[in-house]
Design a protein around this motif. Sequence first.
Motif, PDB file in Angstrom:
ATOM      1  N   ASP A 148       0.814  -1.218   0.000  1.00 44.83           N
ATOM      2  CA  ASP A 148       0.000   0.000   0.000  1.00 44.83           C
ATOM      3  C   ASP A 148       0.844   1.263   0.000  1.00 44.83           C
ATOM      4  OD1 ASP A 148      -2.394  -1.524   0.117  1.00 44.83           O
ATOM      5  OD2 ASP A 148      -2.081  -1.777   2.277  1.00 44.83           O
ATOM      6  N   GLY A 149       2.111   1.158  -0.333  1.00 46.50           N
ATOM      7  CA  GLY A 149       2.997   2.316  -0.354  1.00 46.50           C
ATOM      8  C   GLY A 149       3.838   2.392   0.911  1.00 46.50           C
ATOM      9  N   TRP A 150       4.571   3.479   1.055  1.00 46.65           N
ATOM     10  CA  TRP A 150       5.445   3.667   2.206  1.00 46.65           C
ATOM     11  C   TRP A 150       4.614   3.891   3.459  1.00 46.65           C
ATOM     12  CZ3 TRP A 150      10.555   2.858   2.429  1.00 46.65           C
ATOM     13  CH2 TRP A 150      11.248   2.756   1.216  1.00 46.65           C
ATOM     14  N   LYS A 151       5.062   3.292   4.575  1.00 44.66           N
ATOM     15  CA  LYS A 151       4.406   3.428   5.876  1.00 44.66           C
ATOM     16  C   LYS A 151       5.479   3.680   6.934  1.00 44.66           C
ATOM     17  CE  LYS A 151       0.311   2.092   4.326  1.00 44.66           C
ATOM     18  NZ  LYS A 151      -0.802   3.000   4.239  1.00 44.66           N
ATOM     19  N   PHE A 152       5.058   4.253   8.039  1.00 41.37           N
ATOM     20  CA  PHE A 152       5.948   4.377   9.192  1.00 41.37           C
ATOM     21  C   PHE A 152       6.046   3.027   9.885  1.00 41.37           C
ATOM     22  CE2 PHE A 152       4.020   8.663   8.979  1.00 41.37           C
ATOM     23  CZ  PHE A 152       5.165   9.442   8.905  1.00 41.37           C
ATOM     24  N   THR A 153       7.256   2.596  10.222  1.00 46.16           N
ATOM     25  CA  THR A 153       7.401   1.464  11.132  1.00 46.16           C
ATOM     26  C   THR A 153       7.657   1.989  12.542  1.00 46.16           C
ATOM     27  OG1 THR A 153       9.764   1.222  10.679  1.00 46.16           O
ATOM     28  CG2 THR A 153       8.243  -0.135   9.386  1.00 46.16           C
ATOM     29  N   GLU A 154       8.216   3.190  12.614  1.00 41.27           N
ATOM     30  CA  GLU A 154       8.427   3.826  13.911  1.00 41.27           C
ATOM     31  C   GLU A 154       8.550   5.325  13.713  1.00 41.27           C
ATOM     32  OE1 GLU A 154      11.133   2.891  17.688  1.00 41.27           O
ATOM     33  OE2 GLU A 154      12.299   3.526  15.937  1.00 41.27           O
ATOM     34  N   ARG A 155       7.931   6.054  14.631  1.00 36.48           N
ATOM     35  CA  ARG A 155       8.037   7.506  14.647  1.00 36.48           C
ATOM     36  C   ARG A 155       8.282   7.901  16.099  1.00 36.48           C
ATOM     37  NH1 ARG A 155       5.350  12.440  11.300  1.00 36.48           N
ATOM     38  NH2 ARG A 155       7.383  12.423  10.330  1.00 36.48           N
ATOM     39  N   VAL A 156       9.441   8.508  16.362  1.00 35.98           N
ATOM     40  CA  VAL A 156       9.823   8.912  17.709  1.00 35.98           C
ATOM     41  C   VAL A 156       9.893  10.437  17.751  1.00 35.98           C
ATOM     42  CG1 VAL A 156      11.555   8.747  19.539  1.00 35.98           C
ATOM     43  CG2 VAL A 156      11.134   6.776  18.031  1.00 35.98           C
ATOM     44  N   TYR A 157       9.181  11.008  18.705  1.00 33.12           N
ATOM     45  CA  TYR A 157       9.065  12.458  18.870  1.00 33.12           C
ATOM     46  C   TYR A 157      10.084  12.938  19.894  1.00 33.12           C
ATOM     47  CZ  TYR A 157       6.443  16.828  19.824  1.00 33.12           C
ATOM     48  OH  TYR A 157       6.044  18.127  19.974  1.00 33.12           O
ATOM     49  N   GLU A 158      10.903  13.908  19.517  1.00 40.51           N
ATOM     50  CA  GLU A 158      11.904  14.476  20.426  1.00 40.51           C
ATOM     51  C   GLU A 158      11.695  15.982  20.512  1.00 40.51           C
ATOM     52  OE1 GLU A 158      16.686  15.368  20.742  1.00 40.51           O
ATOM     53  OE2 GLU A 158      15.905  14.302  18.985  1.00 40.51           O
ATOM     54  N   ILE A 159      11.293  16.462  21.668  1.00 40.89           N
ATOM     55  CA  ILE A 159      11.108  17.900  21.866  1.00 40.89           C
ATOM     56  C   ILE A 159      12.476  18.557  21.991  1.00 40.89           C
ATOM     57  CG2 ILE A 159      10.265  19.699  23.421  1.00 40.89           C
ATOM     58  CD1 ILE A 159       7.902  17.903  24.083  1.00 40.89           C
ATOM     59  N   ARG A 160      12.673  19.626  21.234  1.00 42.06           N
ATOM     60  CA  ARG A 160      13.910  20.395  21.296  1.00 42.06           C
ATOM     61  C   ARG A 160      13.715  21.702  22.055  1.00 42.06           C
ATOM     62  NH1 ARG A 160      18.036  18.993  17.559  1.00 42.06           N
ATOM     63  NH2 ARG A 160      17.982  16.736  17.445  1.00 42.06           N
ATOM     64  N   TYR A 161      12.468  22.206  22.076  1.00 41.44           N
ATOM     65  CA  TYR A 161      12.158  23.461  22.769  1.00 41.44           C
ATOM     66  C   TYR A 161      10.691  23.426  23.146  1.00 41.44           C
ATOM     67  CZ  TYR A 161      11.120  28.415  23.495  1.00 41.44           C
ATOM     68  OH  TYR A 161      10.711  29.610  24.023  1.00 41.44           O
ATOM     69  N   ILE A 162      10.391  23.887  24.338  1.00 37.89           N
ATOM     70  CA  ILE A 162       8.991  23.982  24.760  1.00 37.89           C
ATOM     71  C   ILE A 162       8.798  25.288  25.519  1.00 37.89           C
ATOM     72  CG2 ILE A 162       9.360  22.666  26.884  1.00 37.89           C
ATOM     73  CD1 ILE A 162       6.510  21.512  26.431  1.00 37.89           C
ATOM     74  N   ASP A 163       7.695  25.943  25.234  1.00 36.95           N
ATOM     75  CA  ASP A 163       7.316  27.183  25.903  1.00 36.95           C
ATOM     76  C   ASP A 163       5.884  27.032  26.348  1.00 36.95           C
ATOM     77  OD1 ASP A 163       6.642  29.760  26.673  1.00 36.95           O
ATOM     78  OD2 ASP A 163       7.364  30.709  24.831  1.00 36.95           O
ATOM     79  N   SER A 164       5.641  27.154  27.628  1.00 34.57           N
ATOM     80  CA  SER A 164       4.278  27.007  28.140  1.00 34.57           C
ATOM     81  C   SER A 164       3.654  28.339  28.542  1.00 34.57           C
ATOM     82  CB  SER A 164       4.270  26.023  29.325  1.00 34.57           C
ATOM     83  OG  SER A 164       5.130  26.493  30.331  1.00 34.57           O
ATOM     84  N   ALA A 165       4.224  29.427  28.038  1.00 34.35           N
ATOM     85  CA  ALA A 165       3.628  30.746  28.299  1.00 34.35           C
ATOM     86  C   ALA A 165       2.251  30.800  27.647  1.00 34.35           C
ATOM     87  CB  ALA A 165       4.506  31.855  27.735  1.00 34.35           C
ATOM     88  N   PRO A 166       1.297  31.474  28.286  1.00 36.59           N
ATOM     89  CA  PRO A 166      -0.049  31.555  27.690  1.00 36.59           C
ATOM     90  C   PRO A 166      -0.018  32.153  26.276  1.00 36.59           C
ATOM     91  CG  PRO A 166      -0.057  32.379  29.940  1.00 36.59           C
ATOM     92  CD  PRO A 166       1.389  32.168  29.560  1.00 36.59           C
ATOM     93  N   LEU A 167      -0.728  31.513  25.374  1.00 39.10           N
ATOM     94  CA  LEU A 167      -0.844  32.054  24.021  1.00 39.10           C
ATOM     95  C   LEU A 167      -1.818  33.223  24.064  1.00 39.10           C
ATOM     96  CD1 LEU A 167      -1.114  28.696  22.050  1.00 39.10           C
ATOM     97  CD2 LEU A 167       0.866  30.204  22.189  1.00 39.10           C
ATOM     98  N   THR A 168      -1.509  34.271  23.311  1.00 40.23           N
ATOM     99  CA  THR A 168      -2.348  35.469  23.359  1.00 40.23           C
ATOM    100  C   THR A 168      -3.421  35.491  22.285  1.00 40.23           C
ATOM    101  OG1 THR A 168      -0.750  36.649  21.980  1.00 40.23           O
ATOM    102  CG2 THR A 168      -0.486  36.824  24.380  1.00 40.23           C
ATOM    103  N   GLY A 169      -3.337  34.615  21.322  1.00 38.81           N
ATOM    104  CA  GLY A 169      -4.321  34.574  20.237  1.00 38.81           C
ATOM    105  C   GLY A 169      -5.578  33.824  20.635  1.00 38.81           C
ATOM    106  N   SER A 170      -6.486  33.725  19.682  1.00 40.21           N
ATOM    107  CA  SER A 170      -7.731  33.020  19.932  1.00 40.21           C
ATOM    108  C   SER A 170      -8.174  32.284  18.668  1.00 40.21           C
ATOM    109  CB  SER A 170      -8.828  33.980  20.376  1.00 40.21           C
ATOM    110  OG  SER A 170      -9.103  34.904  19.356  1.00 40.21           O
TER     111      SER A 170
END
Length: 143
Positions: free
Chosen positions: A119-141
């Motif tokens: 069925d074409g190319w598929k993921f066998t594994e996908r690993v998520y690595e955070i490099r930067y995170i900011d938890s300041a409140p977002l000002t948009g809506s």
Amino acid sequence: MTTLQDITDRVEIEALRGEFTDAVMTRDYDRFAALFTVDGAMRIPEVSELVGRTEIRAGIERMQGFWDYFVQTIHPGTIQLAGDTATGRSYISEFGRLRDGSSHLNYAVYHDRYQRTQDGWKFTERVYEIRYIDSAPLTGSVP
């Protein structure tokens, strides 16, 4: 030397990565799970490890349920072809607000393994690595 097959494989893998983000953004959990091999894995260290399409589908639906709104943008990375398998990286920027009112802005890397299937190319594994995170409140809506 780059062959026509190499070019085709790279385009198809890049399309797979785009489908991943589109499935997340549209909350199409069935399509999302189908992007993985039957025994594929999605790993988000310290958050979730999902193995197999059933777990992947249930896990992404559960995780997306925490978000009031969520936006993910994918940026092309590398692809190393090895016949019917490949590895690669893609770069992610995400932001959103959780239903509990907290906000997140993340920059991350997906470390991927791919498999050519009927069925074409598929993921066998996908690993998520955070490099930067900011938890300041977002000002948009949300409009």
